[in-house]
Design a protein around this motif. Structure first.
Motif, PDB file in Angstrom:
ATOM      1  N   HIS A  63      92.436  64.833 -24.181  1.00  0.00           N
ATOM      2  CA  HIS A  63      92.113  63.903 -23.097  1.00  0.00           C
ATOM      3  C   HIS A  63      90.614  63.633 -23.013  1.00  0.00           C
ATOM      4  N   MET A  64      89.817  64.493 -23.614  1.00  0.00           N
ATOM      5  CA  MET A  64      88.372  64.319 -23.555  1.00  0.00           C
ATOM      6  C   MET A  64      87.940  63.152 -24.445  1.00  0.00           C
ATOM      7  N   GLY A  65      86.816  62.558 -24.113  1.00  0.00           N
ATOM      8  CA  GLY A  65      86.338  61.414 -24.866  1.00  0.00           C
ATOM      9  C   GLY A  65      85.474  61.832 -26.035  1.00  0.00           C
ATOM     10  N   GLN A  66      85.817  61.328 -27.225  1.00  0.00           N
ATOM     11  CA  GLN A  66      85.018  61.588 -28.420  1.00  0.00           C
ATOM     12  C   GLN A  66      84.266  60.303 -28.768  1.00  0.00           C
ATOM     13  N   LEU A  67      82.951  60.352 -28.587  1.00  0.00           N
ATOM     14  CA  LEU A  67      82.113  59.185 -28.774  1.00  0.00           C
ATOM     15  C   LEU A  67      81.164  59.402 -29.947  1.00  0.00           C
ATOM     16  N   ALA A  68      80.704  58.310 -30.528  1.00  0.00           N
ATOM     17  CA  ALA A  68      79.696  58.375 -31.586  1.00  0.00           C
ATOM     18  C   ALA A  68      78.629  57.327 -31.302  1.00  0.00           C
ATOM     19  N   LEU A  69      77.371  57.762 -31.337  1.00  0.00           N
ATOM     20  CA  LEU A  69      76.240  56.864 -31.162  1.00  0.00           C
ATOM     21  C   LEU A  69      75.472  56.776 -32.473  1.00  0.00           C
ATOM     22  N   SER A  70      75.078  55.565 -32.855  1.00  0.00           N
ATOM     23  CA  SER A  70      74.308  55.393 -34.082  1.00  0.00           C
ATOM     24  C   SER A  70      73.345  54.225 -33.909  1.00  0.00           C
ATOM     25  N   GLY A  71      72.380  54.157 -34.802  1.00  0.00           N
ATOM     26  CA  GLY A  71      71.380  53.103 -34.765  1.00  0.00           C
ATOM     27  C   GLY A  71      69.979  53.681 -34.829  1.00  0.00           C
ATOM     28  N   GLU A  72      69.036  52.837 -35.115  1.00  0.00           N
ATOM     29  CA  GLU A  72      67.640  53.250 -35.225  1.00  0.00           C
ATOM     30  C   GLU A  72      67.143  53.792 -33.888  1.00  0.00           C
ATOM     31  N   GLY A  73      66.577  55.014 -33.914  1.00  0.00           N
ATOM     32  CA  GLY A  73      66.032  55.607 -32.705  1.00  0.00           C
ATOM     33  C   GLY A  73      67.080  56.066 -31.711  1.00  0.00           C
ATOM     34  N   VAL A  74      68.273  56.428 -32.199  1.00  0.00           N
ATOM     35  CA  VAL A  74      69.365  56.768 -31.284  1.00  0.00           C
ATOM     36  C   VAL A  74      69.064  58.012 -30.455  1.00  0.00           C
ATOM     37  N   ALA A  75      68.412  59.012 -31.059  1.00  0.00           N
ATOM     38  CA  ALA A  75      68.114  60.235 -30.318  1.00  0.00           C
ATOM     39  C   ALA A  75      67.154  59.950 -29.162  1.00  0.00           C
ATOM     40  N   GLU A  76      66.123  59.170 -29.447  1.00  0.00           N
ATOM     41  CA  GLU A  76      65.151  58.840 -28.404  1.00  0.00           C
ATOM     42  C   GLU A  76      65.796  57.991 -27.302  1.00  0.00           C
ATOM     43  N   ALA A  77      66.708  57.108 -27.702  1.00  0.00           N
ATOM     44  CA  ALA A  77      67.394  56.278 -26.709  1.00  0.00           C
ATOM     45  C   ALA A  77      68.251  57.132 -25.785  1.00  0.00           C
ATOM     46  N   LEU A  78      68.940  58.116 -26.344  1.00  0.00           N
ATOM     47  CA  LEU A  78      69.785  58.977 -25.522  1.00  0.00           C
ATOM     48  C   LEU A  78      68.943  59.862 -24.614  1.00  0.00           C
ATOM     49  N   GLU A  79      67.748  60.232 -25.066  1.00  0.00           N
ATOM     50  CA  GLU A  79      66.878  61.078 -24.258  1.00  0.00           C
ATOM     51  C   GLU A  79      66.453  60.402 -22.955  1.00  0.00           C
ATOM     52  N   LEU A 139      72.024  52.015 -22.683  1.00  0.00           N
ATOM     53  CA  LEU A 139      71.417  52.139 -24.008  1.00  0.00           C
ATOM     54  C   LEU A 139      70.973  50.773 -24.530  1.00  0.00           C
ATOM     55  N   PRO A 140      69.961  50.737 -25.389  1.00  0.00           N
ATOM     56  CA  PRO A 140      69.531  49.462 -25.987  1.00  0.00           C
ATOM     57  C   PRO A 140      70.674  48.802 -26.760  1.00  0.00           C
ATOM     58  N   ASP A 141      70.609  47.483 -26.869  1.00  0.00           N
ATOM     59  CA  ASP A 141      71.688  46.726 -27.518  1.00  0.00           C
ATOM     60  C   ASP A 141      71.875  47.088 -28.981  1.00  0.00           C
ATOM     61  N   ASP A 142      70.818  47.578 -29.639  1.00  0.00           N
ATOM     62  CA  ASP A 142      70.946  47.884 -31.058  1.00  0.00           C
ATOM     63  C   ASP A 142      71.477  49.298 -31.315  1.00  0.00           C
ATOM     64  N   ILE A 143      71.855  50.012 -30.264  1.00  0.00           N
ATOM     65  CA  ILE A 143      72.517  51.308 -30.420  1.00  0.00           C
ATOM     66  C   ILE A 143      74.027  51.075 -30.371  1.00  0.00           C
ATOM     67  N   ASN A 144      74.721  51.525 -31.404  1.00  0.00           N
ATOM     68  CA  ASN A 144      76.172  51.342 -31.487  1.00  0.00           C
ATOM     69  C   ASN A 144      76.888  52.515 -30.824  1.00  0.00           C
ATOM     70  N   LEU A 145      77.891  52.202 -30.009  1.00  0.00           N
ATOM     71  CA  LEU A 145      78.718  53.223 -29.371  1.00  0.00           C
ATOM     72  C   LEU A 145      80.161  53.010 -29.804  1.00  0.00           C
ATOM     73  N   ASN A 146      80.760  54.040 -30.382  1.00  0.00           N
ATOM     74  CA  ASN A 146      82.153  53.976 -30.799  1.00  0.00           C
ATOM     75  C   ASN A 146      82.957  55.050 -30.072  1.00  0.00           C
ATOM     76  N   HIS A 147      84.043  54.636 -29.427  1.00  0.00           N
ATOM     77  CA  HIS A 147      84.968  55.578 -28.788  1.00  0.00           C
ATOM     78  C   HIS A 147      86.127  55.806 -29.745  1.00  0.00           C
TER      79      HIS A 147
END
Length: 377
Positions: A63-79, A139-147
């Motif tokens: 039931h938990m959500g498994q997400l993936a974030l990718s893109g240039e500077g993704v770590a800094e964006a999540l911070e 998150l910035p538009d250039d960060i991809n989020l996949n559920h």
């Protein structure tokens, strides 16, 4: 008239997990939780709890959500949204962190993994859609989020978990606590992490929905593995002093109040670049007005969520989780009290059915964690 008829809204049906039929065939008693039908127990919460402490228990946490974030500077964006040092997270390593509201309140607690080419995030099932919306908006538009809804999530927990899992996936034996890896099983790509939410050694395994039944069957065919329900998962995490979002944590509570200051990395304390930094850092400096504490309960009467806490005739706080602790052999609880009542050994009282039950503030965890932090450890 139902609430949905009154409001004109269409009722949302309770969803089923990919292993729903498997749970029912195993005798699982199903209840509604986080919008899903989930097994609360099979043979009994007490027996299942103690089994995990001594052997290995298999939990379905799909039931938990498994997400993936990718893109240039993704770590800094999540911070910009969490207080952890994500940029310093090495490939194959995990970090517990907190999704924060603008005022520093906790929107969710989550696990973040550096998977090399992306950041993997596991969020709580009850708020995963809110989390996804917040991430997409923030998150910035250039960060991809996949559920990733095509993968389920299983947790194998207990001192014999590593031996059982390594028979199917040898890579499991090489991991230590908060370390992750990619592997395969019967031609299926899977994700492994040595983690969990019981206080025991164990693993979480992400694998395609179509492989879940066969994998669960392969594990439960081993004599040390049994399926375990939500009831024991709750009592295990309570003994381990681990908070449950929506109960012990919410938007009104910040990380310091929630006794989660360890999740605020040193560099982030210095850069102040996370939501609610002024409030949170002020509480780190001066102490929070209230704090999450453990409670040892006198007698045999369980103290449940919502019970009011008192110092004499003065109401001072509330219980957020509580119940009988099988490994402790007594009732325990968590709750929030003023800072000056948060010292272990402080005597307070809980109100249960109109009666006062004596409690003592206790250090957590109630049962020592048994994580494997290094090989042979």
């Amino acid at each position: 008239m139902t609430e949905s008829e009154f409001t004109g809204e269409e009722a949302v049906p309770t969803a089923t997990l990919p292993l729903d039929a498997w749970h029912r065939d195993k005798g699982g008693r199903m209840v509604e939780f986080a919008g899903y039908w989930m097994p609360i127990q099979y043979e009994g919460i007490m027996a299942e709890h103690l089994w995990v402490r001594e052997n290995a228990g298999l939990f379905d946490v799909s039931h938990m959500g498994q997400l993936a974030l990718s893109g240039e500077g993704v770590a800094e964006a999540l911070e910009a949204l969490v207080p952890g040092d994500i940029s310093a997270l090495k490939p194959g390593r995990m970090r517990y962190s907190l999704l924060l509201a603008d005022d520093g309140g906790i929107l969710d607690d989550l696990m973040i993994t550096n998977e090399g080419d992306q950041l993997g995030i596991v969020v709580n099932g009850a708020v995963k859609w809110e989390d996804i919306g917040h991430l997409r908006e923030s998150l910035p538009d250039d960060i991809n989020l996949n559920h990733n809804e095509d993968y389920g999530l299983l947790a194998l927990q207990g001192p014999k978990a590593v031996d059982a899992l390594a028979r199917l996936v040898p890579e499991a034996a090489g991991l230590v606590f908060m370390q992750a890896a990619r592997a395969s099983w019967n031609g299926h790509a899977i994700g492994l992490s040595r983690s969990g939410y019981t206080g025991e050694d164990g693993f979480e395994i992400s694998l395609p929905n179509e492989a879940l039944v066969a994998f669960a069957d392969a594990l439960c065919a081993m004599e040390e593995v049994k399926p375990i329900g939500l009831g024991a998962r709750d009592s295990l995490r309570l003994e381990a002093g681990l908070p449950l979002y929506g109960h012990d944590l919410n938007e009104d509570i910040d990380p310091v109040e929630g006794d989660l200051a360890f999740a605020i990395s040193k560099r982030r304390r210095e850069d102040h670049g996370f939501p609610g930094a002024a409030r949170i850092l002020g509480h780190l400096e001066d102490g929070p007005p209230r704090k999450r504490v453990g409670l040892l309960v006198d007698g045999k009467l369980p103290v449940r969520e919502g019970a009011k806490l008192f110092d004499g005739d003065e109401e001072i706080g509330v219980v957020t989780s509580g119940g009988f602790a099988p490994s402790v052999g007594a009732p325990i609880a968590m709750g929030y009290v003023p800072r000056d009542h948060a010292v272990p050994g402080t005597a307070i009282a809980a109100e249960v059915r109109g009666k006062r039950v004596h409690c003592t503030v206790a250090a957590m965890p109630f049962v020592p964690h048994r994580y494997v932090r290094k090989q042979g450890g």
